[in-house]
Scaffold this motif. Structure first.
Motif, PDB file in Angstrom:
ATOM      1  N   LEU A  96      -3.144  -2.143  -5.346  1.00 32.29           N
ATOM      2  CA  LEU A  96      -3.502  -2.800  -4.082  1.00 32.29           C
ATOM      3  C   LEU A  96      -4.569  -1.999  -3.341  1.00 32.29           C
ATOM      4  O   LEU A  96      -5.481  -2.550  -2.734  1.00 32.29           O
ATOM      5  CB  LEU A  96      -2.240  -2.937  -3.233  1.00 32.29           C
ATOM      6  CG  LEU A  96      -2.319  -3.774  -1.972  1.00 32.29           C
ATOM      7  CD1 LEU A  96      -2.851  -5.148  -2.274  1.00 32.29           C
ATOM      8  CD2 LEU A  96      -0.944  -3.883  -1.342  1.00 32.29           C
ATOM      9  N   ILE A  97      -4.472  -0.688  -3.439  1.00 35.42           N
ATOM     10  CA  ILE A  97      -5.436   0.135  -2.700  1.00 35.42           C
ATOM     11  C   ILE A  97      -6.739   0.291  -3.481  1.00 35.42           C
ATOM     12  O   ILE A  97      -7.823   0.196  -2.902  1.00 35.42           O
ATOM     13  CB  ILE A  97      -4.824   1.518  -2.392  1.00 35.42           C
ATOM     14  CG1 ILE A  97      -3.643   1.340  -1.430  1.00 35.42           C
ATOM     15  CG2 ILE A  97      -5.848   2.446  -1.779  1.00 35.42           C
ATOM     16  CD1 ILE A  97      -2.861   2.602  -1.198  1.00 35.42           C
TER      17      ILE A  97
ATOM     18  N   LYS B 130      -6.042  -7.468  -6.476  1.00 34.63           N
ATOM     19  CA  LYS B 130      -5.251  -6.938  -5.359  1.00 34.63           C
ATOM     20  C   LYS B 130      -4.036  -7.823  -5.112  1.00 34.63           C
ATOM     21  O   LYS B 130      -2.925  -7.329  -4.886  1.00 34.63           O
ATOM     22  CB  LYS B 130      -6.108  -6.883  -4.092  1.00 34.63           C
ATOM     23  CG  LYS B 130      -6.975  -5.645  -3.942  1.00 34.63           C
ATOM     24  CD  LYS B 130      -7.588  -5.624  -2.546  1.00 34.63           C
ATOM     25  CE  LYS B 130      -8.712  -4.624  -2.402  1.00 34.63           C
ATOM     26  NZ  LYS B 130      -8.284  -3.233  -2.310  1.00 34.63           N
TER      27      LYS B 130
ATOM     28  N   CYS C  92     -11.002   1.397   0.410  1.00 38.25           N
ATOM     29  CA  CYS C  92     -10.239   0.684   1.414  1.00 38.25           C
ATOM     30  C   CYS C  92     -10.212   1.454   2.727  1.00 38.25           C
ATOM     31  O   CYS C  92      -9.960   0.923   3.780  1.00 38.25           O
ATOM     32  CB  CYS C  92      -8.827   0.487   0.897  1.00 38.25           C
ATOM     33  SG  CYS C  92      -8.006  -0.931   1.603  1.00 38.25           S
ATOM     34  N   TRP C  93     -10.475   2.742   2.653  1.00 37.01           N
ATOM     35  CA  TRP C  93     -10.258   3.594   3.828  1.00 37.01           C
ATOM     36  C   TRP C  93     -11.516   3.781   4.626  1.00 37.01           C
ATOM     37  O   TRP C  93     -11.611   4.688   5.435  1.00 37.01           O
ATOM     38  CB  TRP C  93      -9.690   4.950   3.380  1.00 37.01           C
ATOM     39  CG  TRP C  93      -8.516   4.728   2.514  1.00 37.01           C
ATOM     40  CD1 TRP C  93      -8.483   4.807   1.168  1.00 37.01           C
ATOM     41  CD2 TRP C  93      -7.207   4.330   2.911  1.00 37.01           C
ATOM     42  NE1 TRP C  93      -7.244   4.493   0.688  1.00 37.01           N
ATOM     43  CE2 TRP C  93      -6.428   4.197   1.754  1.00 37.01           C
ATOM     44  CE3 TRP C  93      -6.609   4.078   4.155  1.00 37.01           C
ATOM     45  CZ2 TRP C  93      -5.109   3.826   1.787  1.00 37.01           C
ATOM     46  CZ3 TRP C  93      -5.288   3.711   4.167  1.00 37.01           C
ATOM     47  CH2 TRP C  93      -4.551   3.574   2.997  1.00 37.01           C
TER      48      TRP C  93
ATOM     49  N   ARG D 267      -8.383  -8.527   4.626  1.00 39.96           N
ATOM     50  CA  ARG D 267      -8.067  -7.097   4.716  1.00 39.96           C
ATOM     51  C   ARG D 267      -6.794  -6.881   5.534  1.00 39.96           C
ATOM     52  O   ARG D 267      -5.909  -6.107   5.156  1.00 39.96           O
ATOM     53  CB  ARG D 267      -9.236  -6.365   5.369  1.00 39.96           C
ATOM     54  CG  ARG D 267      -9.174  -4.847   5.187  1.00 39.96           C
ATOM     55  CD  ARG D 267     -10.176  -4.152   6.071  1.00 39.96           C
ATOM     56  NE  ARG D 267     -11.535  -4.599   5.844  1.00 39.96           N
ATOM     57  CZ  ARG D 267     -12.353  -4.083   4.931  1.00 39.96           C
ATOM     58  NH1 ARG D 267     -11.932  -3.110   4.163  1.00 39.96           N
ATOM     59  NH2 ARG D 267     -13.579  -4.519   4.793  1.00 39.96           N
TER      60      ARG D 267
ATOM     61  N   LEU E 278      -3.761  -7.931   3.432  1.00 42.90           N
ATOM     62  CA  LEU E 278      -3.369  -6.950   2.419  1.00 42.90           C
ATOM     63  C   LEU E 278      -2.707  -5.741   3.066  1.00 42.90           C
ATOM     64  O   LEU E 278      -1.715  -5.223   2.559  1.00 42.90           O
ATOM     65  CB  LEU E 278      -4.586  -6.536   1.601  1.00 42.90           C
ATOM     66  CG  LEU E 278      -5.173  -7.669   0.740  1.00 42.90           C
ATOM     67  CD1 LEU E 278      -6.448  -7.214   0.053  1.00 42.90           C
ATOM     68  CD2 LEU E 278      -4.160  -8.149  -0.277  1.00 42.90           C
TER      69      LEU E 278
ATOM     70  N   LEU F  48       1.066  -4.621   2.417  1.00 43.19           N
ATOM     71  CA  LEU F  48       1.361  -3.261   1.938  1.00 43.19           C
ATOM     72  C   LEU F  48       2.375  -2.590   2.856  1.00 43.19           C
ATOM     73  O   LEU F  48       3.352  -1.982   2.412  1.00 43.19           O
ATOM     74  CB  LEU F  48       0.067  -2.449   1.889  1.00 43.19           C
ATOM     75  CG  LEU F  48       0.183  -1.014   1.387  1.00 43.19           C
ATOM     76  CD1 LEU F  48       0.723  -0.994  -0.026  1.00 43.19           C
ATOM     77  CD2 LEU F  48      -1.173  -0.324   1.445  1.00 43.19           C
TER      78      LEU F  48
ATOM     79  N   PRO G 123      -4.836   7.782  10.737  1.00 42.87           N
ATOM     80  CA  PRO G 123      -6.057   7.243  10.125  1.00 42.87           C
ATOM     81  C   PRO G 123      -5.876   5.874   9.482  1.00 42.87           C
ATOM     82  O   PRO G 123      -6.638   5.529   8.606  1.00 42.87           O
ATOM     83  CB  PRO G 123      -6.332   8.299   9.058  1.00 42.87           C
ATOM     84  CG  PRO G 123      -4.973   8.735   8.638  1.00 42.87           C
ATOM     85  CD  PRO G 123      -4.070   8.599   9.831  1.00 42.87           C
TER      86      PRO G 123
ATOM     87  N   PHE H 111      -8.413   1.561  10.150  1.00 46.36           N
ATOM     88  CA  PHE H 111      -9.656   0.951   9.658  1.00 46.36           C
ATOM     89  C   PHE H 111      -9.643  -0.569   9.694  1.00 46.36           C
ATOM     90  O   PHE H 111     -10.675  -1.187   9.861  1.00 46.36           O
ATOM     91  CB  PHE H 111      -9.893   1.418   8.214  1.00 46.36           C
ATOM     92  CG  PHE H 111      -8.756   1.076   7.303  1.00 46.36           C
ATOM     93  CD1 PHE H 111      -8.753  -0.122   6.611  1.00 46.36           C
ATOM     94  CD2 PHE H 111      -7.664   1.932   7.164  1.00 46.36           C
ATOM     95  CE1 PHE H 111      -7.692  -0.449   5.795  1.00 46.36           C
ATOM     96  CE2 PHE H 111      -6.598   1.598   6.353  1.00 46.36           C
ATOM     97  CZ  PHE H 111      -6.618   0.408   5.674  1.00 46.36           C
TER      98      PHE H 111
END
Lengths: 108, 500, 481
Positions: free
Chosen positions: A22-23, A31, A104-105, C160, C163, C167, C223, C226
């Motif tokens: 997923l990441i 995903k 993703c980050w 996004r 997801l 998660l 963090p 995002f």
């Protein structure tokens, strides 16, 4: 190692696979699949650990049933959104992400 | 709830409510806006007059409201509060008159007068705050309500000045808040009480109390423009003249100085502050500010900038007086709060008149303006002499008591410093007066926007306020010994601070 | 005695289904009427909580462990009340907004109703599996709202967001599975004493970590922040307001609940300090990023990232041994939650009006706004006062309580962070305000906007400002046990 524990461990492994996918996977369809694998992992753990001396416990089964419904709904929504994105941009990826590395980050 | 408790709220409301209504008025409703403004101002004066009478007859006006279970909002109209409230209400009335004339025909007046009223509300709140928490609430509101006034013109320069103003005042506010919360943590409640409340903690808290004092004074010192926290004040000159007048004479710098008075006398207590060795460092900072401000004023050609540096210098007289241990110093400092206000507002009104009527912004352009605008120039001269401390003016009274205070506190260097400062004041005011009266006027004025009509050298609303305040400058000096002077009232206050 | 508890979940579901049936973009009036009823119900419930204390409610008469248990206490009351006080003006606002701009209106009403139903259920849930279900429902409704605008940007943001939320809830559910496997129950009332009395097991620790990490992801704590700005900044203004004000608060509420009740025996001071550190980083980094934005709504969204940070300062402050300090930390945290929700809803709503009027989301185009839309700019400024923590706003009271707690507990580092954070938020708020005082950019034509767009936002900002004067009531409700 009892049968139940094997299920639970397999579930945990699947969960980790799912989260990683997923990441890290860039392709959105992958995903979504990864999310489903992750979900299956959780369900396995739930059912596996829920057994008491080999007799299945009905409560976690009911919970897994609920969980599956939620997962199906979420998958449907995700697929609908991805289709929409495909028709708008022609890609099944996050626009700003480069091939191969799912960043993703990123902030922006 | 009885009427006496509501009265402080009414005083606040008398400018807050008109301000809120004005804010939503369309630009074209000039008459209604003016009526609201003046009604509020007059109502406030009447209410304050009633309270002044009441306080002399042993009435007390206290309003309390619990914001948190152990945190109160307190308004208290004690003698010191009334001194400042009267000053701000009276000068607000005059400044409103002046601003109506000054801004005639300019855009965004609803916004201007709305924030103008908020600004006065905040000042009155600062004056009547009965504890440190309430004081802080209005101290910050003052920052917020003055910002739109500073940037009112909307030019790039105004925005830049506004930025500098905000950086200084908000940072100061944050430091101030830290000190306040700390003090509340130690004391539980910090109500302003003659004689102070911190002494109950005793000497084992000396170090903490010293640090807190530093935080509080640093926070207040920004608005009081203590060197080196004064950088915003000359920049804020970009604002329209009525705003500068209010900022310098009543609202912002005075809130800082007034806060320092409250902290020294009614939070720490003058005697406890002396025990903690807090007064001497503050006296030194104030002295440096006095001299530095005067020196910088010497080199400014822009009239408003010169006046701004003069403010920096003059406001520190108040703080200096506070630090001189003994009643005479207290009287000198506190009475200068009023005297400086009256004199400085006169000077700014006059500076605005020169700019609006003849387009004069610089001192080098002021040649011969005295003959063209005699009334304005007489008012200017009276106030300037007051600033120098000439006899018969209000400034003389302040300096007299400050000198006495220095003697009583056995700080001879302060007397020397005061003399030097007076000379510097003369050095930067006398050349202006010379140009006004003794140099011939130029062939043509820079930009003569308002023509003289008969006896009116400029717009009537621009002329009356400075003349009134100039007369008050003389009055406060000549009639200092009567029961109606600021001095008389300040003596009452000083008695309370020193009586155990 | 009439019990509003089940109705608060049932009614929004009914409105949601009805508005779905009435067709695309319609049903605003129904939702408005429905929300008024719900607000009355929450007020009744809050009064009951203050008078009679916390209580359980067994849905359909089936108690735990077989049935679904609901539980309401002071904190629940505050969250429910907050949700409705914020949502009601936003509904009025949304009706006006979508009448001026149809984009994103399609399924706004049903989705909003489901969102509210999910949140109400979440606040009242008393078992960790039921919480999972409400979390998912909440997430799916929110994703639908984000996607509603339909542009590539908002669909990307929605995917996004989806997801991330999947998660997060996946991790949460894994924690639930571990807890059930170890203790054989999902009821909070059963699990709590079990965890407190038995020896701490590795499974419980792992479960705690998974659940908290999942929730932190959903709360967008640095963090993990995002995903938030594109999702909140790209959605239509009423949606941004709902999401920023309420939705992230829901997962924060769960963290609060789990941390101090269920996982209280497991959490350590170090963990609390870590959360506080992340909160501090969020405050500083979020504010700096907010200041660097050129788009107004993105600025407001990053400000949410920063403001969330304050909420997490309460964890290290609560570890203080001094009793008063811990108490004011909790009160300050909850006040911050409430004040931020009100102010951020107002700010997004005001930003939406300005963007609508200017035609484009760009801070540089705001010149002249101070005379064109003075009320909206005033709204923005009032909301900004709360975010900066200046008096007399609710944000100020929150900051006062938090600083008071930090000072009396001797934790000076957090004081510095809070002071700096306040100044940084002033920097980004005034970046907008001062632009509005400049003359208009050449060639720009502001569109007129209807009054009903401006007033609801102003009302919200006013409530956030005046909250400072009514904090005693909020804290009374919080203290009701």
């Amino acid at each position: 190692m009892s049968g139940a524990l094997i299920y639970a461990c397999a579930g945990a492994v699947l969960f980790v696979f799912g989260v990683t996918g997923l990441i890290l996977l860039p392709h959105l369809l992958r995903k979504i699949l990864a999310f489903n694998i992750m979900g299956s992992g959780v369900f396995l753990v739930l059912v596996g650990l829920g057994q008491r001396d080999g007799t299945p416990d009905p409560v976690p089964q009911a919970m897994v049933l609920t969980g599956i419904v939620v997962a199906v709904a979420a998958t449907a929504l995700a697929l609908a959104l991805v289709r929409r994105l495909l028709s708008l941009t022609g890609k099944i990826q996050f626009p700003e992400e480069s091939e191969g590395l799912g960043r993703c980050w990123k902030n922006k | 709830m009885n009427f006496n408790a509501i009265l402080p709220l009414l005083v606040l409301a008398s400018s807050l409510v008109p301000g809120m209504i004005i804010f939503f008025l369309p630009e074209s409703r000039i008459r209604l806006r003016t009526t609201l403004n003046l009604t509020g101002a007059i109502l406030k004066l009447l209410l304050i007059g009633y309270m002044l009478w009441g306080v002399q007859h042993d009435q007390s006006y206290v309003f309390r409201y619990n914001v948190l279970p152990d945190l109160e909002l307190v308004f208290k109209a004690d003698a010191l509060a009334l001194l400042f409230v009267t000053l701000s209400a009276a000068l607000w009335f005059l400044t409103t008159l002046y601003a109506i004339g000054y801004l005639e025909g300019s855009p965004h007046r609803s916004r201007f007068f709305g924030f103008f009223s908020f600004c006065v509300t905040a000042t009155v709140g600062v004056a009547m705050a009965g504890n440190l928490f309430t004081f802080f609430v209005f101290y910050e509101l003052l920052t917020l309500s003055t910002y739109p006034l500073v940037v009112h013109r909307g030019t790039a320069a105004a925005i830049r000045a506004g930025n500098i103003y905000l950086v200084y005042t908000l940072a100061g506010g944050a430091v101030f808040l830290t000190g306040i919360v700390w003090l509340y943590g130690l004391l539980g409640q910090v109500e302003f009480t003659p004689g102070g409340v911190a002494a109950t903690l005793g000497l084992e808290y000396t170090a903490q109390l010293q640090v807190i004092f530093l935080l509080l004074i640093a926070g207040l010192g920004v608005k009081a423009a203590l060197v080196p926290l004064h950088g915003w004040l000359p920049q804020a000159m970009i604002a329209p003249a009525p705003v500068s007048a209010l900022l310098h004479a009543v609202a912002v710098v005075k809130a800082g100085a007034f806060g320092i008075i409250r902290i020294v006398y009614e939070v720490y207590g003058i005697e406890f502050a002396q025990t903690l060795n807090l007064l001497m460092p503050l006296a030194i900072v104030a002295s440096i500010t006095i001299i530095w401000g005067s020196l910088r004023a010497l080199w400014q050609d822009d009239l408003k900038r010169r006046l701004a540096y003069s403010t920096i210098s003059q406001v520190s007289y108040i703080i200096l007086g506070v630090t001189l241990f003994g009643p005479a110093g207290t009287i000198g400092g506190v009475v200068h709060l009023v005297h400086q206000g009256i004199m400085k507002i006169t000077l700014f009104f006059c500076a605005g008149n020169y700019a609006e009527t003849l387009g004069i912004h610089k001192i080098s352009e002021m040649n011969g303006a005295g003959r063209r605008m005699p009334w304005t120039s007489i008012a200017f001269s009276v106030a300037a002499f007051g600033m120098m401390g000439a006899p018969l003016t209000a400034g003389y009274v302040s300096k007299l008591y400050l000198n006495q205070g220095a003697e009583m506190a056995e700080m001879a260097w302060v007397s020397w410093m005061l003399t030097a400062s007076s000379l510097l004041n003369a050095a930067y005011f006398l050349p202006i007066l010379y140009r006004l009266w003794f140099v011939n006027q130029p062939q043509k004025w820079l930009q003569e926007r308002i023509r003289a009509r008969g006896r009116w050298e400029t717009h009537g609303l621009l002329l009356i306020p400075p003349v009134v305040t100039a007369v008050a400058t003389l009055g406060a000096g000549i009639f200092a010994d009567t029961g109606w002077s600021p001095l008389f009232w300040v003596k009452l206050i000083a008695e309370m601070e020193y009586l155990p | 005695m009439f019990d509003p508890v089940p109705w608060l979940i049932l009614l929004p579901l009914v409105w949601g289904c009805l508005t779905f049936l009435t067709g695309v973009g319609r049903g605003g009036r129904l939702v408005l009427a429905g929300l008024i009823i719900q607000l009355v119900l929450t007020i009744i419930l809050a009064r009951q909580i203050v008078m009679e204390g916390a209580r359980h409610y067994a849905v359909g008469g089936w108690g735990a462990p077989l049935g679904v248990d609901l539980y309401v206490d002071g904190l629940t009351g505050i969250m429910l009340l907050l949700t409705h006080v914020v949502a009601l003006p936003l509904v009025v606002y949304a009706r006006a907004y979508f009448s001026s701009q149809a984009e994103g209106a399609s399924y706004f009403w049903p989705l909003t109703c489901f969102l509210l139903a999910a949140m109400n259920a979440l606040f009242m849930s008393a078992d960790i599996f039921n919480i999972y279900v409400t979390l998912e429902l909440l997430g799916l409704a929110a994703v639908g709202l984000v996607a509603a605008a339909g542009s590539a940007g908002s669909v990307t943001a929605a995917i996004r967001y989806l997801l991330v939320t999947l998660l997060g809830s996946g991790a949460y559910l894994m924690g639930v599975a571990l807890l059930y496997g170890t203790y054989g129950s999902v009821s909070l009332a059963v699990l709590e004493p079990l965890l407190a009395t038995t020896e701490i097991s590795a499974a419980a620790c792992l479960a705690a970590m998974l659940m908290l990490a999942g929730l932190l992801l959903k709360t967008a704590l640095f963090p993990f922040h995002f995903w938030l700005p594109p999702a909140h900044g790209g959605a239509p203004a009423p949606v941004s307001a709902l999401l920023s004000a309420l939705v992230i608060k829901a997962s924060f509420y769960l963290i609060l609940r789990l941390w101090f009740d269920l996982f209280a025996p497991l959490v350590t001071t170090q963990a609390a300090q870590l959360l506080g550190g992340l909160g501090a980083a969020a405050i500083l980094w979020g504010s700096i990023l907010a200041f660097n934005q050129t788009r107004l709504k993105m600025l407001v969204a990053y400000s949410t990232v920063a403001q969330i940070g304050y909420l997490f300062l309460l964890f290290p402050l609560m570890t203080s041994a001094i009793p008063g300090a811990a108490e004011s930390a909790m009160q300050g945290g909850v006040m911050q939650l409430v004040a931020h929700a009100l102010a951020k809803a107002a700010m997004f709503a005001a930003a939406g009006v300005m963007v609508l009027s200017a035609g484009k989301d760009d801070i540089a185009l705001l010149g002249g706004m101070s005379s064109h839309l003075p009320l909206t700019l005033f709204t923005f400024a009032l909301a900004g006062i709360t975010l900066m923590g200046l008096p007399p706003s609710g944000g100020f009271i929150a900051k006062w309580l938090l600083i008071d707690s930090a000072v009396s507990g001797g934790q000076w580092g957090w004081v510095v962070v809070m002071i700096l954070g306040g100044l940084l938020s002033a920097a980004y708020v005034f970046k907008v305000l001062r632009q509005a005082f400049l003359p208009p950019v050449a060639g720009i034509k502001f569109k007129p906007v209807i009054r009903m767009l401006e007033w609801p936002a102003f009302l919200l900002a006013l409530i956030s400002l005046l909250l400072g004067f009514r904090s005693v009531e909020v804290l009374n409700l919080l203290g009701a046990a």
